[in-house]
Every structure is written in C-alpha cells, then in structure tokens.
Design a protein around this motif. Structure first.
Motif, short mmCIF file in Angstrom:
data_model
loop_
_atom_site.label_atom_id
_atom_site.label_comp_id
_atom_site.label_asym_id
_atom_site.label_seq_id
_atom_site.Cartn_x
_atom_site.Cartn_y
_atom_site.Cartn_z
N LEU A 41 0.83 -1.21 0.00
CA LEU A 41 0.00 0.00 0.00
C LEU A 41 0.87 1.25 0.00
N LEU A 42 1.92 1.24 0.79
CA LEU A 42 2.84 2.37 0.91
C LEU A 42 3.94 2.27 -0.12
N ASN A 43 4.22 3.37 -0.80
CA ASN A 43 5.30 3.40 -1.78
C ASN A 43 6.07 4.71 -1.63
N GLU A 44 7.29 4.70 -2.13
CA GLU A 44 8.06 5.94 -2.14
C GLU A 44 7.36 6.97 -3.01
N LEU A 45 7.31 8.20 -2.53
CA LEU A 45 6.64 9.26 -3.27
C LEU A 45 7.29 9.46 -4.64
N GLU A 46 8.59 9.29 -4.69
CA GLU A 46 9.30 9.48 -5.96
C GLU A 46 8.80 8.53 -7.03
N LEU A 47 8.48 7.29 -6.63
CA LEU A 47 7.93 6.33 -7.60
C LEU A 47 6.56 6.77 -8.07
N LEU A 48 5.68 7.11 -7.13
CA LEU A 48 4.30 7.43 -7.47
C LEU A 48 4.17 8.74 -8.24
N THR A 49 5.15 9.65 -8.06
CA THR A 49 5.09 10.94 -8.77
C THR A 49 5.97 10.94 -10.02
#
Length: 423
Positions: A41-49
C-alpha cells in the motif's frame, strides 16, 4: 464518530454481494491463467510521482505522508505502478507473466456514486506479449465477467498510436498530442463544443482546431473511413487496430467490443490499445472498468529504454459494479449450511457435533439456545439454512441428533456421522 467522507464499512447483505463479485473475478482470473499478487500500500513518493506514472490529475489526488524517518511516502492510487515496480525489481520473472490483484487504493478526489476515496480495484495484467493476443484475451475475460454478473455491457476500445496518427494528419504537433487526446476523451461528457473550446484554450492553431471540428462531425466514424480520409494505410497504429479487430471478430466479440476512435483514457502512460467498459443500458454512465497497453513504464522505471516490456492490463471497479448490483436481492446463504440448536442447555453436545460437521467441510452455525424454539426455526428459515440440527434431552440420551430438512419439512433422528453423509 463518523466515517471519513468517501470511505465505507461493509457488512451484512452488501458485503455478501461484494464477496460474490470478488469470488467471480478471482475464479475467472485464475481460469485465464493469472497468478495472485499482493503489492504494498505504501510506496516511495518518488515512484508514485514519476513522470512515467499516472499524470498530473491523479498526482493531485494522491495521499502523501512522511514517516518518522523523514521519508516521503504515498498511498497507492492504483495497482498498475506498484505492479510495474515488482517487475522492475525482479528481473528473474519469466515472461510472459500474468498476475491479478484485488486490493484497496486511495484517491483524495471528488466523491460521487461509484467514486470513493478508498476503494477496491480488481486488476489483471500480462507482461511479455507484444501482439494483440493479450488485449483480445482480456476483452474475453471482461465479457465473461459481466456475463456471469448478468450485467449487459459495451466495451469501447481504441488505439492511442492510431489516434496519434489521426492527430498528426490534422497538424497537431507531436508534443501537443497527448494533451489533445485527453481533451478528445471528454467528448461524451462535454460535447464537441466543449472539446473545441478546450483545444482552443490550449492554443492549438485555428486551422488545426477547424480540422478537428470536421473530424467530430463524423457520425460514429468507422476505422476504414478514417484510414481512407486521413490516408493512414500502412501506418503502425492503423495496423494494430486492424489486427485486434480481426481477433475480436474471430472470437465472436464484435457485438460487445465497439471501436471508438476518440477514446484515449485519462492516464498518460498508455502506448497503444485502450478500452473502457460501460453499462449497455446507459442508465449508469460511469465506467465499470478499463485498461490498455503500457509498454514503456517498466523499462523507464529501470532506466532501460532499450529493453521492451510489452504490457497490457485491465481493471474492474468494484464500487461501480456495486452501484449497479446494489438494488438486487442478496443471494441466500449457502443452502447446505447447518444451524445447530441446543435445546435446554445441551451446548457441549452441540459444539461437539459442530466440530465434526466443520471437519467434514460443512458450514455450521451454533445457536445460543436462549430463544424459543419456534422463533429460532423461523429465523433459520428466513436466513436460508437448508438444515437444522436440534439436540435436547431425548437426543442427548440416545447419542443422536434430530436433523430437520427445512425445504422438505422432514425430521430424522440420526448419528452425527449419518448427518454428515445426508447433508
């Protein structure tokens, strides 16, 4: 105490329907050879953005947070980017690889019927098949899902590469084509006037907007008509559309899968075929699911544009499906289920019998035995129990059970082993 807007708790009748839908999807995913996956559920913001992810609109809706170590994180807003991450991090996975995942995703967007802030997505993706076979199989899967759910649907599909070739023919610059596609995708919502106004606001050349206006005047343009009018014969996108259409016709899906040259879907990462599923009656206007081909994401995530990861997927929206199914009666409980009633305090015997039945794989409930027997039997009938077992003084003395068939309205005095066999 109250729920956060756009989030719900599910139980009782509604949860029973949701579980039926989920079971149908899971059964079909596995019948089509997809393996189960559960991503974080949690991912690094850099990946998601990442610029290879979902685009500006979704990023505005993403839930962002910081952990105690100061790391910037985000809750997943779909199941596609986390899946791409898994493939990128595990180069030993053998292709073609098929996976499915049913899990919650989160978006801080506007709330309406079928669109929540915390919702369940049900995805299937395949990596390693470059041709139209994967798209055709996913279309077959979608058609079978909604056939089993008894929801008539139409699956609209297009190809972004082909749409790009049309836009090139009407002089839309390459760097403006994605933006123009996303505007064309709103045609059903804002009409041709709204589309042309938005394209003008994006500062496309007046002649180009005029040519697009001419395109929009075509009444349900067919593929061949567009190829001829814009001289697209032999171009890659046109070839992909033709190949997939031949497969669709070959497997008998022509009545369900309808070509729509203006469809592009809202996500920026699609590279070829895209499709969206709608209620065929038109009474529910939001999408019931969708997907498409996204060949570029995985390679870009690992920094290897030279390696091809042909990938195509489909996603079913549980909340949209439930918006259509919500008015239907819930299915009765398992008609082979059993209710055991201890009459007059014979709970040890009831629990012992229940353990034997459960060990035999029979769904068994044990009543508290505190209500009048007549009311308990009436409740068992209303809940759909096929069998009731009663244990009172007479039955306990004989080491037997009284098995009542609620459908036949018959009673039999049996041993627990005979009860297992009869049930």
């Amino acid at each position: 105490m109250q729920n956060i807007k756009g989030t719900y708790d599910y139980f009782g009748r509604e949860q029973a329907i949701r579980q039926n839908v989920r079971a149908t999807l899971q059964e079909l995913f596995e019948l089509y050879g997809f393996e189960s996956m559960d991503t974080a559920l949690l991912n690094e913001l850099e990946l998601l953005t990442s610029k290879y992810a979902g685009g500006d609109e979704i990023l505005r809706e993403m839930y962002q947070l910081t952990d105690q170590g100061g790391r910037r994180l985000g809750l997943r807003y779909d199941l596609t980017i986390p899946f791409a991450k898994v493939i990128a991090l595990n180069p030993g996975i053998e292709f073609p690889y098929r996976r499915y995942e049913i899990g919650k995703v989160f978006r801080d967007g506007p709330v309406k019927k079928g669109r929540l802030r915390e919702f369940l997505q049900c995805d299937a993706d395949v990596v390693g098949i470059a041709g139209p076979q994967a798209e055709a199989e996913l279309m077959q899967l979608a058609a079978e899902v909604f056939r089993r759910l008894d929801i008539p649907v139409v699956l609209k599909w297009n190809n972004r590469r082909f749409l790009g070739e049309i836009l090139s023919a009407v002089a839309v610059p390459p760097e403006e084509q994605l933006s123009a596609m996303l505007t064309l995708d709103k045609l059903a919502k804002i009409g041709s006037g709204g589309v042309l106004a938005e394209l003008t606001d994006k500062q496309l050349a007046a002649d180009t907007v005029q040519q697009i206006a001419g395109l929009l005047t075509l009444d349900n343009p067919e593929f061949g008509q567009l190829v001829e009018q814009y001289q697209l014969e032999g171009l890659p996108g046109a070839g992909e559309v033709l190949a997939l259409q031949q497969l669709i016709d070959g497997v008998g899906l022509g009545a369900v899968c309808v070509f729509d040259p203006f469809l592009s879907r809202g996500l920026s990462f699609y590279t070829g075929t895209v499709y969206e599923i709608f209620d065929a009656s038109g009474r529910y206007t939001s999408s019931l699911g969708g997907g498409g081909r996204y060949d570029a994401i995985i390679g870009k995530l690992v920094g290897r544009d030279d390696i091809a990861y042909p990938t195509v997927g489909i996603s079913f929206g549980m909340e949209s499906v439930m918006a259509l199914l919500g008015g239907r009666p819930a299915e009765a409980e398992d008609r082979c289920g059993v209710l055991i009633i201890p009459v007059g305090g014979y709970m040890p015997q009831a629990l012992t019998a229940a353990a034997v039945l459960r060990a035999a794989g029979i769904r068994t409930n044990v009543d508290s035995g505190t209500r009048k027997l007549k009311k308990t039997l009436a409740g068992a009938s209303a809940k759909g129990f096929r069998y009731v077992i009663m244990i009172g003084e007479t039955e306990a003395a004989l080491g037997k059970l009284r098995l009542k068939d609620m459908t036949l309205q018959s009673e039999t005095l049996v041993s627990v082993e005979e009860a297992v066999r009869l049930i």
